[in-house]
Design a protein around this motif. Sequence first.
Motif, PDB file in Angstrom:
ATOM      1  N   ARG A  17       0.818  -1.210   0.000  1.00  0.00           N
ATOM      2  CA  ARG A  17       0.000   0.000   0.000  1.00  0.00           C
ATOM      3  C   ARG A  17       0.855   1.264   0.000  1.00  0.00           C
ATOM      4  NH1 ARG A  17      -5.220   0.669   3.703  1.00  0.00           N
ATOM      5  NH2 ARG A  17      -5.807  -0.979   2.256  1.00  0.00           N
ATOM      6  N   ARG A  18       1.886   1.313   0.827  1.00  0.00           N
ATOM      7  CA  ARG A  18       2.731   2.514   0.896  1.00  0.00           C
ATOM      8  C   ARG A  18       3.354   2.814  -0.466  1.00  0.00           C
ATOM      9  NH1 ARG A  18       7.522   5.061   1.782  1.00  0.00           N
ATOM     10  NH2 ARG A  18       7.572   6.561   3.481  1.00  0.00           N
ATOM     11  N   GLU A  19       3.880   1.786  -1.122  1.00  0.00           N
ATOM     12  CA  GLU A  19       4.499   1.968  -2.437  1.00  0.00           C
ATOM     13  C   GLU A  19       3.467   2.448  -3.457  1.00  0.00           C
ATOM     14  OE1 GLU A  19       4.843  -0.798  -0.569  1.00  0.00           O
ATOM     15  OE2 GLU A  19       6.976  -0.769  -0.052  1.00  0.00           O
ATOM     16  N   ARG A  20       2.254   1.907  -3.377  1.00  0.00           N
ATOM     17  CA  ARG A  20       1.202   2.316  -4.300  1.00  0.00           C
ATOM     18  C   ARG A  20       0.832   3.790  -4.081  1.00  0.00           C
ATOM     19  NH1 ARG A  20      -2.142  -1.367  -3.081  1.00  0.00           N
ATOM     20  NH2 ARG A  20      -3.941  -0.203  -2.352  1.00  0.00           N
ATOM     21  N   ILE A  21       0.825   4.216  -2.832  1.00  0.00           N
ATOM     22  CA  ILE A  21       0.538   5.617  -2.528  1.00  0.00           C
ATOM     23  C   ILE A  21       1.618   6.520  -3.124  1.00  0.00           C
ATOM     24  CG2 ILE A  21       0.374   7.327  -0.662  1.00  0.00           C
ATOM     25  CD1 ILE A  21      -0.921   5.042   1.046  1.00  0.00           C
ATOM     26  N   VAL A  22       2.869   6.127  -2.975  1.00  0.00           N
ATOM     27  CA  VAL A  22       3.975   6.928  -3.519  1.00  0.00           C
ATOM     28  C   VAL A  22       3.862   7.023  -5.035  1.00  0.00           C
ATOM     29  CG1 VAL A  22       6.480   7.042  -3.797  1.00  0.00           C
ATOM     30  CG2 VAL A  22       5.504   6.475  -1.566  1.00  0.00           C
ATOM     31  N   GLU A  23       3.586   5.904  -5.685  1.00  0.00           N
ATOM     32  CA  GLU A  23       3.415   5.904  -7.154  1.00  0.00           C
ATOM     33  C   GLU A  23       2.245   6.809  -7.555  1.00  0.00           C
ATOM     34  OE1 GLU A  23       5.258   4.624  -9.463  1.00  0.00           O
ATOM     35  OE2 GLU A  23       6.436   3.073  -8.450  1.00  0.00           O
ATOM     36  N   ALA A  24       1.149   6.701  -6.824  1.00  0.00           N
ATOM     37  CA  ALA A  24      -0.016   7.529  -7.125  1.00  0.00           C
ATOM     38  C   ALA A  24       0.309   9.007  -6.933  1.00  0.00           C
ATOM     39  CB  ALA A  24      -1.189   7.120  -6.245  1.00  0.00           C
ATOM     40  N   CYS A  25       1.112   9.310  -5.931  1.00  0.00           N
ATOM     41  CA  CYS A  25       1.514  10.695  -5.696  1.00  0.00           C
ATOM     42  C   CYS A  25       2.261  11.243  -6.908  1.00  0.00           C
ATOM     43  CB  CYS A  25       2.363  10.795  -4.428  1.00  0.00           C
ATOM     44  SG  CYS A  25       2.819  12.488  -3.987  1.00  0.00           S
ATOM     45  N   LEU A  26       3.156  10.460  -7.476  1.00  0.00           N
ATOM     46  CA  LEU A  26       3.868  10.896  -8.685  1.00  0.00           C
ATOM     47  C   LEU A  26       2.889  11.163  -9.821  1.00  0.00           C
ATOM     48  CD1 LEU A  26       7.003   8.565  -8.599  1.00  0.00           C
ATOM     49  CD2 LEU A  26       6.938  11.045  -8.210  1.00  0.00           C
ATOM     50  N   ASP A  27       1.900  10.292  -9.978  1.00  0.00           N
ATOM     51  CA  ASP A  27       0.894  10.494 -11.026  1.00  0.00           C
ATOM     52  C   ASP A  27       0.105  11.776 -10.801  1.00  0.00           C
ATOM     53  OD1 ASP A  27       1.655   8.102 -12.234  1.00  0.00           O
ATOM     54  OD2 ASP A  27       0.024   6.948 -11.332  1.00  0.00           O
ATOM     55  N   VAL A  28      -0.276  12.016  -9.559  1.00  0.00           N
ATOM     56  CA  VAL A  28      -1.052  13.215  -9.243  1.00  0.00           C
ATOM     57  C   VAL A  28      -0.215  14.473  -9.483  1.00  0.00           C
ATOM     58  CG1 VAL A  28      -2.211  14.500  -7.388  1.00  0.00           C
ATOM     59  CG2 VAL A  28      -2.622  12.038  -7.657  1.00  0.00           C
ATOM     60  N   ILE A  29       1.043  14.458  -9.036  1.00  0.00           N
ATOM     61  CA  ILE A  29       1.913  15.615  -9.266  1.00  0.00           C
ATOM     62  C   ILE A  29       2.059  15.863 -10.765  1.00  0.00           C
ATOM     63  CG2 ILE A  29       4.262  16.535  -9.049  1.00  0.00           C
ATOM     64  CD1 ILE A  29       4.447  14.872  -6.409  1.00  0.00           C
ATOM     65  N   SER A  30       2.234  14.804 -11.520  1.00  0.00           N
ATOM     66  CA  SER A  30       2.361  14.922 -12.970  1.00  0.00           C
ATOM     67  C   SER A  30       1.117  15.550 -13.590  1.00  0.00           C
ATOM     68  CB  SER A  30       2.623  13.543 -13.571  1.00  0.00           C
ATOM     69  OG  SER A  30       2.712  13.618 -14.957  1.00  0.00           O
ATOM     70  N   ASP A  31      -0.049  15.240 -13.032  1.00  0.00           N
ATOM     71  CA  ASP A  31      -1.312  15.761 -13.571  1.00  0.00           C
ATOM     72  C   ASP A  31      -1.619  17.179 -13.122  1.00  0.00           C
ATOM     73  OD1 ASP A  31      -1.836  13.407 -14.929  1.00  0.00           O
ATOM     74  OD2 ASP A  31      -3.192  12.623 -13.394  1.00  0.00           O
ATOM     75  N   VAL A  32      -1.426  17.474 -11.821  1.00  0.00           N
ATOM     76  CA  VAL A  32      -1.894  18.761 -11.284  1.00  0.00           C
ATOM     77  C   VAL A  32      -0.812  19.582 -10.593  1.00  0.00           C
ATOM     78  CG1 VAL A  32      -4.268  17.932 -11.029  1.00  0.00           C
ATOM     79  CG2 VAL A  32      -2.694  17.747  -9.092  1.00  0.00           C
ATOM     80  N   GLY A  33       0.424  19.090 -10.570  1.00  0.00           N
ATOM     81  CA  GLY A  33       1.505  19.812  -9.910  1.00  0.00           C
ATOM     82  C   GLY A  33       1.469  19.636  -8.406  1.00  0.00           C
ATOM     83  N   VAL A  34       2.536  20.070  -7.770  1.00  0.00           N
ATOM     84  CA  VAL A  34       2.627  19.960  -6.310  1.00  0.00           C
ATOM     85  C   VAL A  34       1.514  20.765  -5.649  1.00  0.00           C
ATOM     86  CG1 VAL A  34       4.032  20.591  -4.298  1.00  0.00           C
ATOM     87  CG2 VAL A  34       5.082  19.411  -6.224  1.00  0.00           C
ATOM     88  N   ALA A  35       1.246  21.948  -6.178  1.00  0.00           N
ATOM     89  CA  ALA A  35       0.237  22.815  -5.560  1.00  0.00           C
ATOM     90  C   ALA A  35      -1.147  22.160  -5.536  1.00  0.00           C
ATOM     91  CB  ALA A  35       0.174  24.152  -6.284  1.00  0.00           C
TER      92      ALA A  35
END
Length: 193
Positions: A17-35
């Motif tokens: 689960r932790r690894e999946r969250i980290v991967e998802a975070c990269l996807d989200v940042i790629s889509d909408v940026g850190v902000a």
Amino acid sequence: MTTSVAGRTPRRNDPHRRERIVEACLDVISDVGVAGTTHRRVASAADVPLGSMTYHFDGMDDLLRAAFTLFADRVAARMEHRLRDAATAEEAQAAVVAAVLHDVVGTHGDLVLTHELYTLAARRPEYRTITRTWMARSRAALEQHVDPATARMLDALVEGLTIHRALDPDPPGEAFVVEAVGRVLGQDHEPER
């Protein structure tokens, strides 16, 4: 069959689960940026309960550091792999060219992640550890083939060329990249016309 206690849903076994969250975070940042990255967006992208975010991470900065560390590690590993396999000066030059053309900014998402990380590191010193480690690994890989000063020049050239290739409306082509790398390596080339 798993039995549940009076109306409770059985607990899901989810060791990654932790690894999946980290991967998802990269996807989200790629889509909408850190902000635009929030716990809720990341949890939704990872398909985990919102409570998993605070269970696995001490806050958004902890999650962002984990995500950007993973991203930087992947990019550095590609460079290390290419240069480790180079046995001659010509193969090392070809490996650097290939890194510029294919590895550092392989996708639009990689471009966004790279620039989001650079922006965070420029604003917040605690993120510079990630960029420093990335640079150190890239330079160490290059130093297998050239002296430290040349490795530093090549590392800067690789980053600059990848940015120009990604953002320039008339990006430098492969011949230009080959010539630029060759010039830093002190090889004579006919200028591209």
